[in-house]
Design an enzyme around this catalytic site. Structure first.
Site, mmCIF file in Angstrom:
data_model
loop_
_atom_site.group_PDB
_atom_site.id
_atom_site.type_symbol
_atom_site.label_atom_id
_atom_site.label_comp_id
_atom_site.label_asym_id
_atom_site.label_seq_id
_atom_site.Cartn_x
_atom_site.Cartn_y
_atom_site.Cartn_z
ATOM 1 C CE LYS A 120 -4.053 -2.098 0.500
ATOM 2 N NZ LYS A 120 -5.084 -2.374 -0.924
ATOM 3 C CB SER A 167 -3.494 -11.107 2.174
ATOM 4 O OG SER A 167 -2.524 -10.354 2.367
#
Length: 337
Positions: free
Chosen positions: A45, A268
């Site tokens: 991110k 994830s």
């Protein structure tokens, strides 16, 4: 006097992460994994945070008293807090109460402010709250990570081109990614499809909440993806196939990546690897399947990922300290002269 650059040096650490070749000998398969957990805040991110904030600055959308406001499960909040700290902006993050405590601590450590909400409608609850707050206070700047095309654009022009340069022979047979905002899946998918039209773009999603497969959203244990709705960015992703991965499979693979490969990554990432191995099995041992290792493991210590470690800690804390014949501890003895 020395001359100082106006660009914060930490921002130059973002991107250009290595592409790792991971051999799975038991399965007789290999995949390639982009090590995005090596970005300075520990997740992929950082890319969107830098790109969106710098674009806003270039277009006069940020003032010195602006407050960056975003709804996030945590990673984007950490990344925005890092960029905000480096550039001198206030950052306020809206987070679900279900997000791990480590993510909250990292945001606060970087100077970010946090407001928690009950995720009655998943991420959509926080997105609506952010919009209301921005309507009532003009200082708020909304990155709008779930719908902002700059999110996908950064991956299309950055992450994907890095992958194409790094992969052997510049050939990608399949690209596999989960989706939180959809930026990675959409942006990388577009660029890889443009370079290799026959490449298969695969959306990984939790088996318990496979919304792209037409199922209803439900609780799952893969933090950071599939947050109860299909983000607008995902709707434009060139998806060829969907693969479901259960929370248990993701957890087991994440622990395996640490134990067998020394890769301290989040759940994830484990889910992405599970799906990538499924694609490699379908395409054959010579296929070049690429996926993403999204973030670092430390932000999951309070979750099931570290449950076994916490049990060992609890046992050791409750055990009496071994002593020698004169009643002194037998280890960690510090002598001072």
């Amino acid at each position: 006097m020395p001359s100082f650059s106006t660009r914060p040096p930490v921002l130059d650490l973002i991107g250009q992460t290595p592409l790792l070749e991971l051999p799975f000998r038991k399965e007789r398969l290999r995949i390639f994994a982009k090590a995005e957990f090596l970005n300075p805040s520990g997740s992929i991110k950082d890319r969107l945070a830098r790109h969106i904030i710098e674009h806003a600055e270039e277009n006069g959308m940020l003032q010195r008293d602006s407050i960056i406001l975003e709804c996030t499960s945590g990673n984007t909040g950490i990344s925005l807090s890092l960029v905000g700290a480096a550039k001198g902006y206030r950052v306020k993050i809206l987070m679900s109460r279900t997000a791990s405590i480590e993510r909250r601590n990292l945001i606060r450590h970087l100077g970010g402010e946090i407001e928690l909400f009950e995720p009655t409608q998943g991420y959509a609850t926080g997105i609506h709250l952010a919009q209301q707050m921005a309507e009532n206070d003009s200082r708020y700047f909304l990155p709008r990570q779930f719908e902002n095309p700059l999110n996908a654009e950064d991956h299309e022009r950055g992450t994907a081109l890095e992958i194409l340069r790094q992969v052997p022979g510049q050939r990608v047979d399949a690209f596999v990614s989960g989706y939180g905002t959809g930026g990675t899946l959409t942006g990388c998918g577009r660029a890889i499809k443009r370079a290799h039209p026959s490449a298969c773009v695969v959306a990984m999603e939790p088996a318990e909440s496979a919304m792209l497969s037409g199922e209803m959203p439900c609780c799952h244990g893969i933090e950071g993806i599939a947050g109860g709705f299909v983000p607008p960015l995902v709707l434009s992703a060139p998806i060829d196939q969907r693969i479901k991965v259960s929370s248990e499979e993701a957890l087991t693979m994440t622990q395996r990546l640490a134990a067998e490969y020394g890769l301290l990554v989040g759940t994830s990432s484990g889910a992405n690897v599970c799906a990538a191995l499924q694609m490699a099995r379908m395409l054959g041992p010579d296929a070049q399947v690429v996926t993403i290792l999204c973030d670092r493991a430390e932000r999951y210590y309070s979750t099931r990922l570290f449950e076994a470690s916490r049990h060992v800690d609890a046992f050791e804390s409750s055990s009496p300290v071994a002593s020698n014949s004169v009643g002194m501890p037998t280890e960690s003895v510090l002598c001072r002269s």
